[in-house]
Design a protein around this motif. Structure first.
Motif: not given
Length: 92
Positions: A15-21, A54-58, A62-70
């Motif tokens: 699913p991360l591919d769709e996030v990037f798209r 930053e974006l982290e995934c499994r 795959r989700p869950p994702f973690t999105v973060s900045d400073e």
């Protein structure tokens, strides 16, 4: 941390591919890098900005994702939430 460009022709197979798209459509100057050697930690920024999200995934994108900045960390269980979180932090 060593990184390499994550170009539009590269995929995770998940699913991360769709996030990037979606993000590439919304943010034309988006730069995506992947932290080597893992493919579950990505750095996103607008080409003209030093600010990184930053974006982290499994594994396998795959989700869950973690999105973060400073300053913040946002859990995202799905594509829409992850896309919105990255876009908000890039726009901050």
């Amino acid at each position: 941390m060593s990184t390499s460009d994550w170009t539009a022709d590269r995929t995770t197979g998940g699913p991360l591919d769709e996030v990037f798209r979606r993000l590439r459509e919304q943010v034309p100057d988006l730069v995506i890098e992947v932290a080597a050697p893992d493919h579950d930690h990505f750095l996103l920024r607008i080409a003209t900005s030093p600010e990184v999200v930053e974006l982290e995934c499994r594994p396998g994108g795959r989700p869950p994702f973690t999105v973060s900045d400073e300053y913040s960390q946002i859990p995202a269980a799905d594509i829409a939430t992850a896309t919105r979180a990255v876009h908000e932090l890039l726009s901050a």
